[in-house]
Enzyme design. Sequence first.
Site, PDB file in Angstrom:
ATOM      1  N   GLU A   6      -0.020  14.424  -0.411  1.00 36.63           N
ATOM      2  CA  GLU A   6       1.413  14.704  -0.392  1.00 36.63           C
ATOM      3  C   GLU A   6       2.207  13.430  -0.155  1.00 36.63           C
ATOM      4  O   GLU A   6       2.117  12.835   0.910  1.00 36.63           O
ATOM      5  CB  GLU A   6       1.751  15.713   0.711  1.00 36.63           C
ATOM      6  CG  GLU A   6       3.223  16.020   0.809  1.00 36.63           C
ATOM      7  CD  GLU A   6       3.569  16.931   1.971  1.00 36.63           C
ATOM      8  OE1 GLU A   6       4.751  17.312   2.069  1.00 36.63           O
ATOM      9  OE2 GLU A   6       2.689  17.268   2.781  1.00 36.63           O
ATOM     10  N   GLU A 103       8.441  24.772   4.244  1.00 39.83           N
ATOM     11  CA  GLU A 103       8.340  23.904   5.419  1.00 39.83           C
ATOM     12  C   GLU A 103       9.739  23.361   5.687  1.00 39.83           C
ATOM     13  O   GLU A 103      10.105  22.295   5.224  1.00 39.83           O
ATOM     14  CB  GLU A 103       7.345  22.763   5.201  1.00 39.83           C
ATOM     15  CG  GLU A 103       7.142  21.952   6.466  1.00 39.83           C
ATOM     16  CD  GLU A 103       6.170  20.804   6.293  1.00 39.83           C
ATOM     17  OE1 GLU A 103       5.224  20.722   7.078  1.00 39.83           O
ATOM     18  OE2 GLU A 103       6.372  19.988   5.364  1.00 39.83           O
TER      19      GLU A 103
END
Length: 124
Positions: A6, A103
């Site tokens: 990521e 998130e």
Amino acid sequence: MKLLVEPINTFDIPGFYLNRTAQAIAILDEVGSDNLFVQYDIYHAQRMEGELAATLAKHLPRIAHVQIADNPGRNEPGSGEINYPFLFAHLDRIGYAGWVGCEYKPAASTEAGLGWLAAARRAR
């Protein structure tokens, strides 16, 4: 098993090594593993790159998970500048079949921060 990398924006985490989608794709190419993919975090990508729809379409085969938060503030979708109704429809159009994870920091309460989900469902 799928492994994910990521990219993280350098505004929130200065000096973070992996910070752009193209850089993550280059790492995937270098490693050459068939179970290594990008976790595409829309918040981080918006901060570092913009061009979310084009980047998602270009790299779709290499993306195994999409994560969401709005910008600025990393709050819930609909609280900032990212056009989430467009992006959700775009993910459908380009054939993304994976999960979309959340998130984000709710701007108010957790319950209020989930209000975007009902609106997104109605828009489908």
